[in-house]
Design a protein around this motif. Structure first.
Motif, PDB file in Angstrom:
ATOM      1  N   ILE A   1       1.565  -1.282  -3.897  1.00  0.00           N
ATOM      2  CA  ILE A   1       2.303  -1.566  -4.005  1.00  0.00           C
ATOM      3  C   ILE A   1       3.738  -2.484  -3.056  1.00  0.00           C
ATOM      4  O   ILE A   1       3.977  -2.039  -2.111  1.00  0.00           O
ATOM      5  CB  ILE A   1       3.473   0.013  -4.016  1.00  0.00           C
ATOM      6  CG1 ILE A   1       2.756   0.599  -5.258  1.00  0.00           C
ATOM      7  CG2 ILE A   1       4.906   0.210  -4.586  1.00  0.00           C
ATOM      8  CD1 ILE A   1       2.963   2.615  -4.647  1.00  0.00           C
TER       9      ILE A   1
ATOM     10  N   THR B   1      12.331  -2.688  -7.295  1.00  0.00           N
ATOM     11  CA  THR B   1      10.721  -2.543  -6.549  1.00  0.00           C
ATOM     12  C   THR B   1       9.847  -3.412  -7.746  1.00  0.00           C
ATOM     13  O   THR B   1      10.386  -4.367  -8.644  1.00  0.00           O
ATOM     14  CB  THR B   1      10.349  -1.427  -7.772  1.00  0.00           C
ATOM     15  OG1 THR B   1       8.606  -0.967  -7.769  1.00  0.00           O
ATOM     16  CG2 THR B   1      10.567  -1.369  -8.871  1.00  0.00           C
TER      17      THR B   1
ATOM     18  N   ASP C   1       6.557  -3.625  -9.210  1.00  0.00           N
ATOM     19  CA  ASP C   1       5.898  -3.165 -10.096  1.00  0.00           C
ATOM     20  C   ASP C   1       6.574  -2.256 -10.868  1.00  0.00           C
ATOM     21  O   ASP C   1       7.172  -1.595 -10.794  1.00  0.00           O
ATOM     22  CB  ASP C   1       5.046  -1.386  -8.987  1.00  0.00           C
ATOM     23  CG  ASP C   1       4.034  -0.858  -9.037  1.00  0.00           C
ATOM     24  OD1 ASP C   1       2.787  -1.538  -9.057  1.00  0.00           O
ATOM     25  OD2 ASP C   1       4.134   0.047 -10.198  1.00  0.00           O
TER      26      ASP C   1
ATOM     27  N   ASN D   1       6.243   2.166 -11.210  1.00  0.00           N
ATOM     28  CA  ASN D   1       7.414   2.267  -9.622  1.00  0.00           C
ATOM     29  C   ASN D   1       8.260   2.087 -10.376  1.00  0.00           C
ATOM     30  O   ASN D   1       9.750   2.927  -9.780  1.00  0.00           O
ATOM     31  CB  ASN D   1       7.178   1.691  -8.569  1.00  0.00           C
ATOM     32  CG  ASN D   1       6.028   2.861  -7.684  1.00  0.00           C
ATOM     33  OD1 ASN D   1       6.413   3.955  -6.948  1.00  0.00           O
ATOM     34  ND2 ASN D   1       4.786   2.054  -7.489  1.00  0.00           N
TER      35      ASN D   1
ATOM     36  N   VAL E   1       9.278   5.663 -12.020  1.00  0.00           N
ATOM     37  CA  VAL E   1       9.802   6.267 -10.993  1.00  0.00           C
ATOM     38  C   VAL E   1      10.688   6.765 -10.402  1.00  0.00           C
ATOM     39  O   VAL E   1      11.455   7.798 -10.455  1.00  0.00           O
ATOM     40  CB  VAL E   1       8.310   6.161 -10.135  1.00  0.00           C
ATOM     41  CG1 VAL E   1       8.624   7.525  -9.162  1.00  0.00           C
ATOM     42  CG2 VAL E   1       7.197   6.461  -9.939  1.00  0.00           C
ATOM     43  N   PHE E   2      11.634   5.234 -10.701  1.00  0.00           N
ATOM     44  CA  PHE E   2      12.522   4.825  -9.683  1.00  0.00           C
ATOM     45  C   PHE E   2      13.254   5.724 -10.864  1.00  0.00           C
ATOM     46  O   PHE E   2      14.781   6.424 -10.334  1.00  0.00           O
ATOM     47  CB  PHE E   2      13.077   3.925  -9.167  1.00  0.00           C
ATOM     48  CG  PHE E   2      12.066   3.797  -7.631  1.00  0.00           C
ATOM     49  CD1 PHE E   2      12.617   5.096  -6.691  1.00  0.00           C
ATOM     50  CD2 PHE E   2      11.705   2.674  -7.394  1.00  0.00           C
ATOM     51  CE1 PHE E   2      12.411   4.788  -5.556  1.00  0.00           C
ATOM     52  CE2 PHE E   2      10.701   2.231  -6.064  1.00  0.00           C
ATOM     53  CZ  PHE E   2      11.393   3.765  -5.133  1.00  0.00           C
TER      54      PHE E   2
END
Length: 494
Positions: free
Chosen positions: A70, A126, A128, A131, A134-135
């Motif tokens: 990541i 990020t 990725d 991710n 995710v964020f």
């Protein structure tokens, strides 16, 4: 130096966790929150300056090199967005100190505030795609708590739409991620961009591009997925409404800009000049028509969020350095001005006890500083020179005419005119005319409420009068993100 990239994520996480321990100590929470936000703002300014002077910073988490690990990427666009987000967060936090009552403070207002910033800053930094999801979820979970904070019946009812559409969009996001992973075999955005340039699967990639555009359009309140926004942003207290209005939709717009410059740049005739430009035009038009039809201060501002994000997406759709520079400039202008306008709406509501324009009037006489500060930001939003709204709209519309996009350029001009009309409607009803509030209300002191908003009013003036250096910076950002090789080479170290 690359370790600095994670600090805009780690600091809010640590502060949010610490604030959970002081849930019943409001004064301590305010002190910790205020100091932390100032530190965050100083860090964001430093990161933006460093990225501009020295180039992109890449942090490989766990020392796993991309694309296997990541990465966090601090280029011109991401550091610029982190700076704007932190500025908006700081202003709204200091406004909240004066307006959020103790009943709301004890229900984890400040921890939720900082957890929201984790998701926002993480989404900007990020590198990725998973991710990014995710964020987004971290941001959304915190926003669910903030949007119902206080627990009024109206908030709970209207925020239900906000939750439902975001849950649906998150499910679609996972589907799109799985699909693009099956095509490219990677989640790293730079690596995906490299693979896309090598693959001969334009049809499948276009389908994924449309799916991701729908996901980010629902979070950015683009046509036709904007229906949840106006009433959802009407219910929360002014500080939260301003934070959401100035910040949250821009996370979706950022995601669209990032993915459609680094990854989905293989068929701009279909994605950019076709779908994105069309959606931008409808977004601007329907948003401003909603604003014109309203007679409520906060609802007019909420509908204007929709119309204004259309300008940002229009710049991406035209897809030239001039248009992209205008879009970047416009994001800064809008985040500053829209935050200020929502806070002004909160101040007027504190004075008059209502946001219904028909029940307001005469604030110019009783509170002239408020009236003229509102007037400056209102005409800036409408695009009147020499303020920031004019110099951010001008390059986008000029680029549209240069590229033969006459229809959407005409729509953009019409939307600017209708925006001016609706903002002057607020001024004429709320601030002009006969005073409708009582003398007791007229004597309510608001100096401490206006103080946090002053920097935003000053900034919209500076962004207008210093248009040349600001536009030069925006053009540098645009040129960097429109050449995906810059991002790809920085992350993959090719």
């Amino acid at each position: 130096m690359s370790n600095l990239v994670i600090l805009p994520i780690i600091i809010p996480f640590i502060i949010g966790a610490i604030l959970l321990m002081f849930a019943k100590h409001h004064k301590v929470q305010r002190i910790i929150s205020g100091i932390s936000m100032i530190i965050l703002l100083a860090l964001a300014i430093y990161l933006a300056i460093y990225a501009y002077q020295h180039g992109t910073l890449v942090l490989e988490l766990g020392n796993w090199s991309a694309p296997f690990g990541i990465v966090l990427v601090a280029d011109l666009l991401s550091t610029f967005m982190v700076l704007l987000a932190t500025l908006v967060g700081a202003v709204c936090l200091f406004f909240a100190f004066k307006t959020i009552n103790s009943d709301r403070e004890k229900y984890y207002f400040y921890p939720l505030y900082f957890f929201l910033l984790i998701g926002v800053n993480g989404a900007f930094l990020t590198g990725d795609l998973f991710n990014l999801f995710v964020f987004f979820e971290v941001m959304l979970i915190a926003s669910y708590g903030l949007i119902v904070h206080g627990g009024t019946g109206y908030q709970l009812r209207e925020s239900f739409k906000y939750v439902i559409i975001n849950v649906f969009a998150s499910g679609l996001f996972i589907v799109a991620i799985a699909w693009i992973y099956s095509i490219t075999g990677t989640m790293n955005m730079a690596h995906i961009g490299e693979r896309v340039a090598e693959l001969d699967q334009a049809g499948a990639l276009n389908v994924v591009a449309v799916l991701l555009f729908i996901v980010f359009a629902s979070k950015g309140a683009l046509f036709p997925l904007y229906f949840w926004l106006p009433k959802s942003y009407f219910g929360p207290p002014a500080a939260i409404a301003a934070l959401f209005g100035g910040l949250l939709t821009k996370v979706g717009i950022y995601a669209i800009i990032r993915t459609f410059t680094v990854i989905f740049n293989h068929d701009p005739g279909f994605t950019h000049k076709g779908i994105i430009v069309t959606i931008a035009g409808f977004t601007m038009l329907f948003g401003v028509l909603g604003a014109v039809s309203q007679f409520d201060f906060k609802r007019i501002l909420s509908y204007h969020i929709i119309s204004q994000v259309g300008y940002m997406v229009m710049g991406l759709g035209i897809f030239t350095p001039l248009a992209m520079a205008g879009a970047i400039y416009y994001i800064a202008h809008h985040m500053i001005v829209k935050t200020a306008l929502f806070l002004f709406a909160g101040v007027t509501e504190k004075i008059t006890g209502t946001t219904d324009l028909k029940k307001m009037g005469g604030l110019l006489g009783s509170h002239p500083a408020l009236a003229w500060m509102f007037f400056i930001t209102a005409v800036s939003l409408a695009g009147i020179p020499p303020l920031s709204g004019f110099f951010s709209k001008f390059p986008i519309i000029l680029a549209g005419f240069e590229e033969g996009q006459y229809v959407i350029s005409g729509v953009a001009l019409l939307v600017g005119l209708l925006t001016l009309f609706s903002m002057m409607k607020i001024f004429s009803y709320a601030f002009w005319g006969k005073q409708k509030h009582t003398e007791e209300q007229a004597n309510i002191p608001i100096g401490k409420l206006l103080l946090p908003v002053v920097p935003l009013v000053v900034l919209t003036i500076i962004l207008g009068f210093a248009a040349e250096p600001i536009f030069t910076y925006s053009l540098d950002v645009a040129e960097q993100i429109m050449d995906p090789s810059n991002y790809i080479e920085s992350v993959l170290k090719e």
